[in-house]
Enzyme design. Structure first.
Site, PDB file in Angstrom:
ATOM      1  N   THR A  16       0.820  -1.209   0.000  1.00  0.00           N
ATOM      2  CA  THR A  16       0.000   0.000   0.000  1.00  0.00           C
ATOM      3  C   THR A  16       0.852   1.257   0.000  1.00  0.00           C
ATOM      4  O   THR A  16       0.472   2.283  -0.577  1.00  0.00           O
ATOM      5  CB  THR A  16      -0.944  -0.005   1.219  1.00  0.00           C
ATOM      6  OG1 THR A  16      -1.804  -1.147   1.141  1.00  0.00           O
ATOM      7  CG2 THR A  16      -1.801   1.250   1.267  1.00  0.00           C
ATOM      8  N   SER A  62       1.372  -7.378  -0.620  1.00  0.00           N
ATOM      9  CA  SER A  62       2.068  -8.384   0.195  1.00  0.00           C
ATOM     10  C   SER A  62       1.273  -9.674   0.372  1.00  0.00           C
ATOM     11  O   SER A  62       1.807 -10.658   0.888  1.00  0.00           O
ATOM     12  CB  SER A  62       2.460  -7.813   1.562  1.00  0.00           C
ATOM     13  OG  SER A  62       1.332  -7.586   2.377  1.00  0.00           O
ATOM     14  N   THR A  95       1.397  -4.296   4.383  1.00  0.00           N
ATOM     15  CA  THR A  95       1.141  -4.611   5.791  1.00  0.00           C
ATOM     16  C   THR A  95       0.512  -5.983   6.007  1.00  0.00           C
ATOM     17  O   THR A  95       0.572  -6.515   7.116  1.00  0.00           O
ATOM     18  CB  THR A  95       0.236  -3.546   6.427  1.00  0.00           C
ATOM     19  OG1 THR A  95      -1.001  -3.479   5.700  1.00  0.00           O
ATOM     20  CG2 THR A  95       0.908  -2.183   6.418  1.00  0.00           C
ATOM     21  N   ASP A  96      -0.082  -6.582   4.974  1.00  0.00           N
ATOM     22  CA  ASP A  96      -0.803  -7.843   5.178  1.00  0.00           C
ATOM     23  C   ASP A  96       0.090  -8.964   5.702  1.00  0.00           C
ATOM     24  O   ASP A  96      -0.311  -9.733   6.580  1.00  0.00           O
ATOM     25  CB  ASP A  96      -1.469  -8.294   3.870  1.00  0.00           C
ATOM     26  CG  ASP A  96      -2.707  -7.488   3.539  1.00  0.00           C
ATOM     27  OD1 ASP A  96      -3.093  -6.631   4.363  1.00  0.00           O
ATOM     28  OD2 ASP A  96      -3.289  -7.704   2.470  1.00  0.00           O
TER      29      ASP A  96
END
Length: 332
Positions: A16, A62, A95-96
């Protein structure tokens, strides 16, 4: 003046933080749209605190992170850390799966130099995007001498986390990352970095895992998420696909139904390494209702299922001895 500044290597992987959308007021966007040069161009003030050497390792959301990129990222990071001209490494990441990549790096990189992972919850074209400030803070942490020998760190939303403890807790909030079991290690505010504690578990230079001794693919380890009325069907499917280990995201203190427990015991007797973790967001897993020694299971301590999987994959490259693997879960 720039010649006197520390040099930080920036490795970009997408996410992101490199995302872009059509409408700044909407949540829809595409990850990995901006390259490392565009990220740096948006933060000219970085040039006041460090000389940035940027490289693009990948440019993905990710959710598409995999072992192949892990190894590529780790090998390049290690090369840069071994370079005397580089003071630290900053890695931009979606961030995932950030916590999994960070924990992998924490176990395989060997350096006392700072390594900082950073991401964003709002894409670069959003109203009040958080990526630019997060990246500025990550570089600020990387150039700080007190960041050395702390293992791999995560910097998000003014906060510095140890990677072993950090977890994503909310799908959209910018304050999504928390260390629920132990708290943050420090904070950063417009370049001022403060630390409040030191990591105690083994990491980086203390780790027995070395990139030179690892190869992809790592041993196959699956995560099975349990629920009320759970049957062993998914667990059996994992065994049928030749999993060398299975992490159980059990209910409560890593518990499972009686029928599932029997299937786990049989698999353990056949040599499959079973780690009991929990689907609960915080707390550790201990031998309570289940006698792990008798069943031949391993408890994850307070590692969540996704990090327990990373450690088990690496542990299985060293040994199948369950007692030794249990020690690893208590040390790392």
């Amino acid at each position: 003046m720039a010649q006197n500044l520390p040099t930080i290597a920036l490795l970009a992987t997408g996410g992101t933080i490199a995302g872009s959308g059509v409408d700044a007021s909407l949540g829809s966007y595409k990850s990995g749209e901006l390259g490392v040069k565009e990220l740096l161009k948006a933060i000219p003030s970085l040039n006041k605190i460090a000389r940035i050497q940027g490289e693009q390792v990948s440019n993905i959301g990710s959710q598409d992170m995999n072992e192949e990129i892990w190894f590529k990222l780790a090998q390049r990071a290690q090369e840069l850390l071994d370079d005397s001209r580089i003071q630290g490494v900053v890695i931009t990441h979606g961030t995932d799966t950030l916590e999994e990549s960070a924990y992998f790096l924490n176990l395989v990189l060997h350096s006392t130099k700072p390594v900082v992972l950073v991401g964003a919850m709002r894409n670069a074209s959003s109203l009040s995007a958080d990526g630019a400030l997060n990246l500025y803070y990550a570089v600020s942490v990387a150039v700080n001498e007190k960041s050395a020998n702390k293992g791999v760190l995560v910097v998000m939303d003014d906060t510095i986390f140890r990677v072993r403890e950090v977890v994503k807790t909310h799908t959209t909030h910018i304050s999504t990352f928390k260390a629920l079991n132990s708290g943050a290690i420090g904070s950063v505010y417009y370049g001022k970095t403060r630390y409040y504690m030191q990591p105690l578990r083994k990491h980086t230079t203390e780790s027995e895992f070395s990139l030179s001794q690892l190869k992809t693919p790592l041993p196959k380890v699956d995560i099975i998420y349990t629920h009320a009325g759970m049957t062993p069907d998914l667990f059996q499917a994992s065994l049928n696909s030749h999993a060398k280990g299975v992490v159980i995201a059990g209910v409560g203190n890593g518990n499972v139904s009686a029928g599932f427990l029997k299937a786990m015991q049989e698999a353990s007797q056949m040599g499959v390494v079973i780690v009991r973790s929990s689907r609960v967001g915080s707390g550790g897993v201990t031998s309570g209702e289940i006698d792990d020694k008798a069943y031949g299971f391993i408890t994850s301590d307070n590692l969540n299922p996704q990090k327990a999987r990373v450690l088990l994959q690496l542990a299985l490259t060293k040994t199948n001895d369950k007692a030794k693997i249990q020690e690893m879960f208590e040390e790392y």
